[in-house]
Scaffold this motif. Structure first.
Motif, PDB file in Angstrom:
ATOM      1  N   TYR A 235       0.589  -0.869   0.191  1.00 30.18           N
ATOM      2  CA  TYR A 235       0.002   0.029   0.331  1.00 30.18           C
ATOM      3  C   TYR A 235       0.282   1.887   0.027  1.00 30.18           C
ATOM      4  CZ  TYR A 235      -3.664   3.554   1.238  1.00 30.18           C
ATOM      5  OH  TYR A 235      -4.622   4.432   1.227  1.00 30.18           O
ATOM      6  N   THR A 236       0.708   2.142  -1.053  1.00 27.75           N
ATOM      7  CA  THR A 236       1.420   3.338  -1.124  1.00 27.75           C
ATOM      8  C   THR A 236       0.583   4.943  -0.956  1.00 27.75           C
ATOM      9  OG1 THR A 236       3.057   2.017  -3.006  1.00 27.75           O
ATOM     10  CG2 THR A 236       2.636   4.832  -3.064  1.00 27.75           C
ATOM     11  N   THR A 237       1.196   5.682  -0.361  1.00 23.85           N
ATOM     12  CA  THR A 237       0.614   6.713  -0.136  1.00 23.85           C
ATOM     13  C   THR A 237       0.856   7.612   0.334  1.00 23.85           C
ATOM     14  OG1 THR A 237      -1.630   7.746   2.100  1.00 23.85           O
ATOM     15  CG2 THR A 237       0.194   6.670   2.927  1.00 23.85           C
ATOM     16  N   GLY A 238       0.733   9.103  -0.711  1.00 27.03           N
ATOM     17  CA  GLY A 238       1.260  10.476  -0.351  1.00 27.03           C
ATOM     18  C   GLY A 238       0.828  11.236   0.735  1.00 27.03           C
ATOM     19  N   GLY A 239      -0.345  11.007   1.256  1.00 30.17           N
ATOM     20  CA  GLY A 239      -0.242  11.762   2.645  1.00 30.17           C
ATOM     21  C   GLY A 239      -2.152  12.008   1.602  1.00 30.17           C
ATOM     22  N   ALA A 240      -2.700  13.325   2.947  1.00 27.60           N
ATOM     23  CA  ALA A 240      -4.483  13.543   2.258  1.00 27.60           C
ATOM     24  C   ALA A 240      -4.228  14.433   0.724  1.00 27.60           C
ATOM     25  CB  ALA A 240      -4.112  14.674   3.649  1.00 27.60           C
ATOM     26  N   VAL A 286      -6.938   6.121  12.415  1.00 24.52           N
ATOM     27  CA  VAL A 286      -6.618   4.618  12.311  1.00 24.52           C
ATOM     28  C   VAL A 286      -4.999   5.004  11.131  1.00 24.52           C
ATOM     29  CG1 VAL A 286      -7.546   3.256  10.302  1.00 24.52           C
ATOM     30  CG2 VAL A 286      -8.797   3.760  12.131  1.00 24.52           C
ATOM     31  N   ASP A 287      -5.274   5.417  10.155  1.00 28.92           N
ATOM     32  CA  ASP A 287      -3.772   5.883   9.622  1.00 28.92           C
ATOM     33  C   ASP A 287      -2.909   5.483  10.956  1.00 28.92           C
ATOM     34  OD1 ASP A 287      -5.600   6.377   7.773  1.00 28.92           O
ATOM     35  OD2 ASP A 287      -4.815   8.653   7.492  1.00 28.92           O
ATOM     36  N   LYS A 288      -2.527   6.291  11.537  1.00 29.10           N
ATOM     37  CA  LYS A 288      -1.397   6.987  12.531  1.00 29.10           C
ATOM     38  C   LYS A 288      -1.347   4.928  12.866  1.00 29.10           C
ATOM     39  CE  LYS A 288       0.887   8.406  15.909  1.00 29.10           C
ATOM     40  NZ  LYS A 288       1.339   7.747  17.252  1.00 29.10           N
ATOM     41  N   MET A 289      -2.143   4.525  13.492  1.00 26.13           N
ATOM     42  CA  MET A 289      -1.877   3.320  14.189  1.00 26.13           C
ATOM     43  C   MET A 289      -1.810   1.743  13.633  1.00 26.13           C
ATOM     44  SD  MET A 289      -4.770   3.590  16.766  1.00 26.13           S
ATOM     45  CE  MET A 289      -4.298   1.828  17.689  1.00 26.13           C
ATOM     46  N   LYS A 293       1.918  -0.244  12.399  1.00 31.14           N
ATOM     47  CA  LYS A 293       1.514  -2.143  12.834  1.00 31.14           C
ATOM     48  C   LYS A 293       2.215  -2.415  11.741  1.00 31.14           C
ATOM     49  CE  LYS A 293      -1.240  -5.521  13.579  1.00 31.14           C
ATOM     50  NZ  LYS A 293      -2.669  -5.837  13.657  1.00 31.14           N
ATOM     51  N   TYR A 294       2.345  -1.632  10.480  1.00 33.59           N
ATOM     52  CA  TYR A 294       2.185  -2.607   8.967  1.00 33.59           C
ATOM     53  C   TYR A 294       3.218  -0.901   8.325  1.00 33.59           C
ATOM     54  CZ  TYR A 294      -1.203  -5.267  10.004  1.00 33.59           C
ATOM     55  OH  TYR A 294      -2.279  -6.512   9.944  1.00 33.59           O
ATOM     56  N   GLY A 295       3.868  -0.088   8.555  1.00 30.85           N
ATOM     57  CA  GLY A 295       4.889   1.032   7.419  1.00 30.85           C
ATOM     58  C   GLY A 295       5.632   0.528   7.598  1.00 30.85           C
ATOM     59  N   THR A 296       6.580   0.875   6.553  1.00 30.36           N
ATOM     60  CA  THR A 296       7.932   0.614   5.726  1.00 30.36           C
ATOM     61  C   THR A 296       8.688   1.764   5.540  1.00 30.36           C
ATOM     62  OG1 THR A 296       9.035  -1.085   5.038  1.00 30.36           O
ATOM     63  CG2 THR A 296       6.728  -0.702   3.605  1.00 30.36           C
ATOM     64  N   LYS A 297       9.450   1.245   5.787  1.00 30.29           N
ATOM     65  CA  LYS A 297      10.344   2.261   5.080  1.00 30.29           C
ATOM     66  C   LYS A 297      10.846   2.103   3.371  1.00 30.29           C
ATOM     67  CE  LYS A 297      11.164   5.553   9.278  1.00 30.29           C
ATOM     68  NZ  LYS A 297      10.597   6.462   8.506  1.00 30.29           N
ATOM     69  N   ASP A 298      10.860   0.652   3.111  1.00 34.02           N
ATOM     70  CA  ASP A 298      12.032  -0.533   2.119  1.00 34.02           C
ATOM     71  C   ASP A 298      10.435  -0.023   1.339  1.00 34.02           C
ATOM     72  OD1 ASP A 298      12.742  -1.148   0.017  1.00 34.02           O
ATOM     73  OD2 ASP A 298      13.775  -2.735   1.668  1.00 34.02           O
ATOM     74  N   PRO A 299      10.867   0.043  -0.303  1.00 36.30           N
ATOM     75  CA  PRO A 299       9.424   0.302  -0.995  1.00 36.30           C
ATOM     76  C   PRO A 299       9.478  -1.195  -1.147  1.00 36.30           C
ATOM     77  CG  PRO A 299      11.311   1.618  -1.816  1.00 36.30           C
ATOM     78  CD  PRO A 299      11.598   1.481  -0.405  1.00 36.30           C
ATOM     79  N   SER A 300      10.183  -1.807  -0.896  1.00 37.31           N
ATOM     80  CA  SER A 300      10.696  -3.122  -1.742  1.00 37.31           C
ATOM     81  C   SER A 300       9.587  -3.890  -0.703  1.00 37.31           C
ATOM     82  CB  SER A 300      12.215  -3.593  -2.140  1.00 37.31           C
ATOM     83  OG  SER A 300      12.457  -3.940  -0.984  1.00 37.31           O
ATOM     84  N   LYS A 301       9.444  -3.834   0.406  1.00 33.17           N
ATOM     85  CA  LYS A 301       8.982  -4.699   1.471  1.00 33.17           C
ATOM     86  C   LYS A 301       7.405  -4.625   1.512  1.00 33.17           C
ATOM     87  CE  LYS A 301      12.556  -5.244   4.758  1.00 33.17           C
ATOM     88  NZ  LYS A 301      13.148  -4.968   4.856  1.00 33.17           N
ATOM     89  N   PRO A 302       6.532  -5.283   1.979  1.00 31.40           N
ATOM     90  CA  PRO A 302       5.157  -5.141   1.764  1.00 31.40           C
ATOM     91  C   PRO A 302       4.797  -4.326   2.822  1.00 31.40           C
ATOM     92  CG  PRO A 302       5.844  -7.756   2.363  1.00 31.40           C
ATOM     93  CD  PRO A 302       6.547  -6.826   1.775  1.00 31.40           C
ATOM     94  N   GLY A 303       3.473  -3.621   3.056  1.00 33.95           N
ATOM     95  CA  GLY A 303       3.391  -3.288   4.226  1.00 33.95           C
ATOM     96  C   GLY A 303       2.622  -1.415   2.963  1.00 33.95           C
ATOM     97  N   VAL A 304       2.671  -0.469   5.237  1.00 34.67           N
ATOM     98  CA  VAL A 304       2.308   1.111   4.533  1.00 34.67           C
ATOM     99  C   VAL A 304       3.652   1.699   4.278  1.00 34.67           C
ATOM    100  CG1 VAL A 304       0.843   2.635   4.790  1.00 34.67           C
ATOM    101  CG2 VAL A 304       0.295   0.199   5.769  1.00 34.67           C
ATOM    102  N   TYR A 305       3.661   2.085   2.846  1.00 33.93           N
ATOM    103  CA  TYR A 305       4.963   3.101   2.551  1.00 33.93           C
ATOM    104  C   TYR A 305       3.982   4.184   2.331  1.00 33.93           C
ATOM    105  CZ  TYR A 305       8.956   4.459  -0.486  1.00 33.93           C
ATOM    106  OH  TYR A 305      10.154   5.658   0.231  1.00 33.93           O
ATOM    107  N   TRP A 306       4.926   5.107   2.667  1.00 31.02           N
ATOM    108  CA  TRP A 306       4.909   6.965   2.691  1.00 31.02           C
ATOM    109  C   TRP A 306       5.809   7.634   1.696  1.00 31.02           C
ATOM    110  CZ3 TRP A 306       0.579   7.938   5.774  1.00 31.02           C
ATOM    111  CH2 TRP A 306      -0.458   8.849   6.289  1.00 31.02           C
TER     112      TRP A 306
END
Length: 375
Positions: A235-240, A286-289, A293-306
């Motif tokens: 999952y990829t987001t750039g913010g609001a 909800v976004d923060k929590m 839990k699922y955030g990642t700073k490595d785009p090659s890995k699954p999870g939420v990438y900001w």
């Protein structure tokens, strides 16, 4: 600005609670004079644990506390009316209140399209200022004059709208040739600008569509992504507002509102503003929590990438004028001017309210943790 100044009805509620704590019979007696209200509250978003659903439940739970004997009957996800049907029912006085997506109200008033589209309000603080824009106020005045609908304010479905999929969508080139679920017609030109093939479908169809390869990804909120995380682990987001704007206004039938006495109106007005604030807090938490839990700073890995600011710029620069041109094509000339005005207002607000500057981003999410479910 102090919270009491920002939300005066909260200060009033606190004062009433303080008097009650001291056993002041006058305040209780004053409350008992307010005639109970029985009302229907219709939304086009899902029930709890969706954050907006939780906020509506907050309204229903608090209403009998604010006006004893009152009841709010909640209808989620279009269970009672579609958006155009709900507005018609409010205009006739057959429905009391709604919480609906603004862009989807275009069949009622085409100018509602002026606040849809990506890259306008791109920070949490900017989204929080939506009701103060001249564009929003103009739309509210039009609804009051032409549709007999009273608008109280607006919330946002997620401060982390984005794209999920079996692969990472971290740059415009990642979309080339991909079939991506669009939330509605307004998002189609956004995806086309990134050379994707948009597919409009209901959210309930998404898990099977991803699994079978009918679509390669989906536009949704972080909360929505949680429901399809197993099928779309990236999952990829750039913010609001970077990928899309998704603003939901709270409104009431003027016919119904006009039948209420001043005490009822005052109590409901305060509770509605309290509920909108609660929704903003719940959306942020909800976004923060979820990211915690699922955030990642490595785009090659699954999870939420900001996305970083530079990565966001790559997306917004690639948009061109396609989305804006499409929005304007659906409105009369006065709507095109309003859309341009909103774009100017939004970008100024985004610059004036940088990430981390909003009160929302400083909310202590532990107070909502018992209500929020992060699967």
């Amino acid at each position: 600005m102090k919270l009491a100044n920002r939300f005066p009805m909260l200060a009033l509620a606190a004062a009433v609670a303080g008097l009650a704590a001291w056993g002041a019979p006058q305040s209780v007696h004053a409350q008992e004079k307010i005639k109970p209200v029985v009302m229907r509250f219709v939304a086009d978003f899902p029930p709890p644990p969706h954050p907006a659903g939780l906020a509506m439940k907050h309204f229903a739970d608090r209403l009998p506390q604010v006006i004893p004997g009152s009841e709010a009957r909640l209808y989620y996800a279009g269970a009672l009316y579609t958006i155009p049907e709900a507005f018609e029912a409010m205009r006739q006085g057959n429905l009391e209140m709604t919480w609906m997506q603004m862009g989807k109200a275009a069949p009622v008033d085409p100018l509602m399209m002026s606040v849809v589209g990506p890259g306008v309000l791109t920070t949490v603080g900017a989204v929080d200022q939506l009701e103060k824009t001249q564009t929003f106020q103009t739309l509210a005045q039009r609804l009051e004059k032409n549709q007999r609908i009273k608008v109280f304010g607006a919330g946002h479905m997620s401060f982390g709208m984005g794209v999920g999929g079996k692969q990472r969508y971290a740059k415009p080139a990642d979309f080339t040739g991909k079939k991506v679920r669009s939330m509605g017609p307004a998002e189609n030109p956004v995806l086309e600008s990134w050379r994707a093939n948009p597919v409009v479908m209901a959210f309930g169809e998404v898990p099977t569509a991803i699994e079978s390869g009918v679509i390669d990804g989906l536009m949704t909120s972080i909360g929505g992504w949680l429901g399809v995380r197993e099928q779309a682990p990236f999952y990829t987001t750039g913010g609001a507002g970077v990928f899309t704007g998704d603003y939901y206004m709270v409104s009431a039938s003027q016919r119904w509102w006009g039948r209420l006495n001043p005490a009822q109106q005052k109590a409901l007005q305060g509770l509605i503003q309290e509920t909108i604030q609660t929704q903003k807090e719940l959306n942020w938490c909800v976004d923060k929590m979820t990211y915690d839990k699922y955030g990642t700073k490595d785009p090659s890995k699954p999870g939420v990438y900001w996305l970083s600011a530079q990565e966001v710029a790559a997306f917004t620069d690639a948009l061109g004028d396609g989305p804006s041109r499409w929005i304007k094509s659906k409105m009369p000339p006065e709507g095109a001017k309003l859309a341009d005005s909103f774009k100017d207002e939004g970008r100024k607000l985004s610059a004036q309210n940088p990430p981390g500057s909003s009160w929302i981003e400083k909310v202590d999410c532990s107070k909502h943790a018992s209500k929020i479910v992060i699967k």
